[in-house]
Design an enzyme around this catalytic site. Structure first.
Site, PDB file in Angstrom:
ATOM      1  N   CYS A   6       2.034  -2.154  15.683  1.00 19.38           N
ATOM      2  CA  CYS A   6       1.593  -1.926  14.147  1.00 19.38           C
ATOM      3  C   CYS A   6       1.012  -3.198  13.582  1.00 19.38           C
ATOM      4  O   CYS A   6       1.488  -4.246  13.363  1.00 19.38           O
ATOM      5  CB  CYS A   6       3.124  -1.612  13.492  1.00 19.38           C
ATOM      6  SG  CYS A   6       2.984  -1.228  11.867  1.00 19.38           S
ATOM      7  N   GLU A  55       0.773  -1.125  -0.091  1.00 19.89           N
ATOM      8  CA  GLU A  55      -0.071  -0.138  -0.129  1.00 19.89           C
ATOM      9  C   GLU A  55       1.049   1.165  -0.094  1.00 19.89           C
ATOM     10  O   GLU A  55       2.013   1.186   0.427  1.00 19.89           O
ATOM     11  CB  GLU A  55      -0.901   0.066   1.224  1.00 19.89           C
ATOM     12  CG  GLU A  55      -2.027  -1.071   0.964  1.00 19.89           C
ATOM     13  CD  GLU A  55      -2.844  -1.149   2.294  1.00 19.89           C
ATOM     14  OE1 GLU A  55      -3.985  -1.699   2.279  1.00 19.89           O
ATOM     15  OE2 GLU A  55      -2.476  -1.018   3.393  1.00 19.89           O
ATOM     16  N   CYS A  89       3.465   8.480   0.958  1.00 24.79           N
ATOM     17  CA  CYS A  89       4.100   7.735   1.973  1.00 24.79           C
ATOM     18  C   CYS A  89       4.004   6.168   1.483  1.00 24.79           C
ATOM     19  O   CYS A  89       3.184   5.654   0.936  1.00 24.79           O
ATOM     20  CB  CYS A  89       3.188   7.690   3.153  1.00 24.79           C
ATOM     21  SG  CYS A  89       3.557   6.387   4.394  1.00 24.79           S
ATOM     22  N   SER A 140      11.718   5.824  14.494  1.00 31.46           N
ATOM     23  CA  SER A 140      10.622   5.403  15.388  1.00 31.46           C
ATOM     24  C   SER A 140      11.016   4.850  16.707  1.00 31.46           C
ATOM     25  O   SER A 140      11.383   3.928  16.743  1.00 31.46           O
ATOM     26  CB  SER A 140       9.715   4.144  14.671  1.00 31.46           C
ATOM     27  OG  SER A 140       9.533   4.516  13.390  1.00 31.46           O
ATOM     28  N   CYS A 147      -0.683   5.830   9.903  1.00 33.69           N
ATOM     29  CA  CYS A 147       0.572   5.181  10.242  1.00 33.69           C
ATOM     30  C   CYS A 147       0.323   3.830  11.046  1.00 33.69           C
ATOM     31  O   CYS A 147      -0.555   3.802  11.926  1.00 33.69           O
ATOM     32  CB  CYS A 147       1.432   5.956  11.283  1.00 33.69           C
ATOM     33  SG  CYS A 147       2.234   7.419  10.611  1.00 33.69           S
ATOM     34  N   CYS A 192       6.978  -5.004  15.690  1.00 31.42           N
ATOM     35  CA  CYS A 192       6.343  -3.946  16.579  1.00 31.42           C
ATOM     36  C   CYS A 192       4.898  -4.285  16.911  1.00 31.42           C
ATOM     37  O   CYS A 192       4.179  -4.462  16.026  1.00 31.42           O
ATOM     38  CB  CYS A 192       6.553  -2.444  15.972  1.00 31.42           C
ATOM     39  SG  CYS A 192       8.254  -2.160  15.463  1.00 31.42           S
ATOM     40  N   CYS A 195       6.548  -7.019   6.830  1.00 32.70           N
ATOM     41  CA  CYS A 195       7.580  -6.603   7.689  1.00 32.70           C
ATOM     42  C   CYS A 195       7.982  -7.607   8.483  1.00 32.70           C
ATOM     43  O   CYS A 195       7.230  -8.472   9.076  1.00 32.70           O
ATOM     44  CB  CYS A 195       6.885  -5.358   8.333  1.00 32.70           C
ATOM     45  SG  CYS A 195       8.304  -4.232   9.075  1.00 32.70           S
TER      46      CYS A 195
HETATM   47  N1  SAH Z   1       9.862   0.465   9.688  1.00 31.70           N
HETATM   48  C1  SAH Z   1       9.764   1.838   9.371  1.00 31.70           C
HETATM   49  C2  SAH Z   1       8.968   2.593   8.487  1.00 31.70           C
HETATM   50  C3  SAH Z   1       7.555   2.574   8.968  1.00 31.70           C
HETATM   51  S1  SAH Z   1       7.126   4.134   9.374  1.00 31.70           S
HETATM   52  C4  SAH Z   1       9.994   2.526  11.004  1.00 31.70           C
HETATM   53  O1  SAH Z   1       9.700   1.709  11.737  1.00 31.70           O
HETATM   54  O2  SAH Z   1      10.322   3.647  10.952  1.00 31.70           O
HETATM   55  C5  SAH Z   1       5.619   3.891  10.270  1.00 31.70           C
HETATM   56  C6  SAH Z   1       5.354   4.526  11.353  1.00 31.70           C
HETATM   57  O3  SAH Z   1       3.972   4.493  12.063  1.00 31.70           O
HETATM   58  C7  SAH Z   1       6.657   4.459  12.232  1.00 31.70           C
HETATM   59  O4  SAH Z   1       6.852   5.518  13.119  1.00 31.70           O
HETATM   60  C8  SAH Z   1       5.540   3.362  13.303  1.00 31.70           C
HETATM   61  O5  SAH Z   1       6.424   3.145  14.408  1.00 31.70           O
HETATM   62  C9  SAH Z   1       4.624   3.844  13.559  1.00 31.70           C
HETATM   63  N2  SAH Z   1       3.390   3.348  13.848  1.00 31.70           N
HETATM   64  C10 SAH Z   1       3.147   1.786  13.519  1.00 31.70           C
HETATM   65  N3  SAH Z   1       1.888   1.475  14.166  1.00 31.70           N
HETATM   66  C11 SAH Z   1       1.391   2.701  14.536  1.00 31.70           C
HETATM   67  C12 SAH Z   1       0.021   2.769  14.890  1.00 31.70           C
HETATM   68  N4  SAH Z   1      -0.722   1.744  15.202  1.00 31.70           N
HETATM   69  N5  SAH Z   1      -0.115   4.219  15.232  1.00 31.70           N
HETATM   70  C13 SAH Z   1       0.607   5.035  14.981  1.00 31.70           C
HETATM   71  N6  SAH Z   1       1.701   4.873  14.577  1.00 31.70           N
HETATM   72  C14 SAH Z   1       2.071   3.640  14.113  1.00 31.70           C
END
Ligand code: SAH
Length: 354
Positions: free
Chosen positions: A129, A102, A115, A228, A347, A126, A122
């Site tokens: 996520c 996406e 974006c 992050s 995000c 985390c 992935c």
């Molecule tokens: N793998 C990379 C790129 C992904 S960016 C990274 O981790 O930075 C996606 C961003 O959204 C990251 O900052 C991640 O921590 C954040 N994220 C993931 N799940 C989320 C959620 N449920 N709500 C808000 N932010 C979230």
């Protein structure tokens, strides 16, 4: 034996965009055509983002047929476009092998941001996520990353009558685990022979893989780095981001110091505040201490709930507590509202649901 190998390579249809301009020139010369033809085709492939050889109208039919016999263009297909009530567009992007990622267009007053994803699924796990629930299947190629940006650039022009201004690698996947392709895609995106976008308008976001941050710093990047972070205490961070077990905060800090020393470019920390996870003054103090290590700014991002409701966004008062502490101590801090939540485009919500 050797003859057979050569024959096989000759007959297999290659993805033409795997060829560098020089290789394409050599191909045309070998076919008895002019090197200049390569330049024209290359322009179609990248600058004009052609999806088929038939679009290449200044190339003779005969040459187009010859290209078709030798190559394919593995262009992405934007199959499904969902629009949020706030204008955000989420694209379901089908790759040549049928896998789906996406990408999201986020319109704002002064900017339009793309974006984009760097991997299918992935591997980072985390806990908060949605993308983490999808198994990592493969890395995206240079052209698959590039195509996502080109498609959103077109959508910005068609639907908003405005240019694409910013690109963030904050879609599916971890850019540092597909390093070479992400760097090569950025090179193309910023090249006058590609989309000619400004590097300083590009942000690569990482979960924080120390050795890759250092490597990137050595490669003289001109784009921005976001990390992050989400917690600045090892125990807390490890409990929500398994990567922290092998990349503890001390190593991350050292890598970021190296990054700043090399690039003189501020780091942005992404940070969600959750109830019962990182919502105490001790957590905020730890963030302040970490943020002071290198020139940085903090984005407190709104939590976008994923299905099972294990995590909950902290109350506004807690966000204010963070904000006051950081700002009082000279760290620029912004609260970032989510966009495209109603279509799961925000995000951490990208999970190929539609
Ligand atoms: N793998 C990379 C790129 C992904 S960016 C990274 O981790 O930075 C996606 C961003 O959204 C990251 O900052 C991640 O921590 C954040 N994220 C993931 N799940 C989320 C959620 N449920 N709500 C808000 N932010 C979230």
């Amino acid at each position: 034996m050797q003859a057979i190998t050569i024959k096989m390579i000759d007959t297999a249809k290659r993805d033409i965009r795997k060829l560098k301009l020089e290789e394409l020139k050599a191909f045309f010369v070998e076919k008895g055509d002019k090197a200049f033809r390569a330049q024209q085709v290359y322009e179609w492939l990248w600058q004009k983002s052609a999806k088929s050889f038939d679009q290449m109208t200044n190339i003779s039919l005969e040459t187009r047929d010859m290209l078709k016999a030798n190559f394919v263009i593995n262009h992405i297909k934007v199959d499904n476009m969902q629009r949020s009530t706030d204008g955000t567009i989420k694209n379901a992007v089908t790759l040549h092998d049928g896998l789906v990622v996406e990408s999201v267009l986020i319109p704002a007053e002064k900017r339009i941001t793309a974006c984009v994803s760097s991997q299918v699924g992935c591997s980072l796990a985390c806990k908060f996520c949605a993308t983490a629930r999808l198994k990592r299947q493969r890395n995206l190629s240079v052209d698959e990353i590039y195509d996502q940006v080109a498609a959103i650039k077109e959508q910005a022009e068609v639907f908003f009558g405005r240019p694409l201004t910013n690109i963030v690698f904050m879609g599916m996947g971890e850019p540092m685990l597909n390093y070479a392709n992400v760097m090569a895609a950025i090179e193309k995106i910023t090249s006058p022979k590609g989309l000619n976008m400004a590097s300083r308008r590009i942000t690569v976001s990482t979960v924080g893989i120390a050795k890759m941050i250092k490597k990137m710093a050595d490669d003289n990047p001109k784009f921005n780095l976001a990390v992050s972070l989400h917690a600045a205490l090892n125990e807390t961070r490890s409990s929500i981001m398994p990567i922290n077990d092998t990349n503890p905060l001390e190593e991350l800090a050292e890598a970021l110091q190296y990054w700043y020393q090399k690039t003189k470019s501020k780091v942005t920390y992404e940070y969600v505040v959750w109830k019962g996870v990182n919502d105490t003054p001790t957590d905020a103090q730890a963030l302040l201490k970490f943020a002071k290590l290198v020139p940085s700014k903090v984005n407190l991002i709104e939590y976008n709930p994923i299905d099972d409701g294990e995590f909950q966004q902290a109350d506004e008062a807690v966000l204010d507590m963070y904000m006051d502490l950081l700002e009082k101590n000279g760290i620029t801090t912004r609260i970032r509202k989510s966009r495209g939540k109603d279509i799961d485009a925000a995000c951490g919500q990208l999970a190929n649901k539609s």
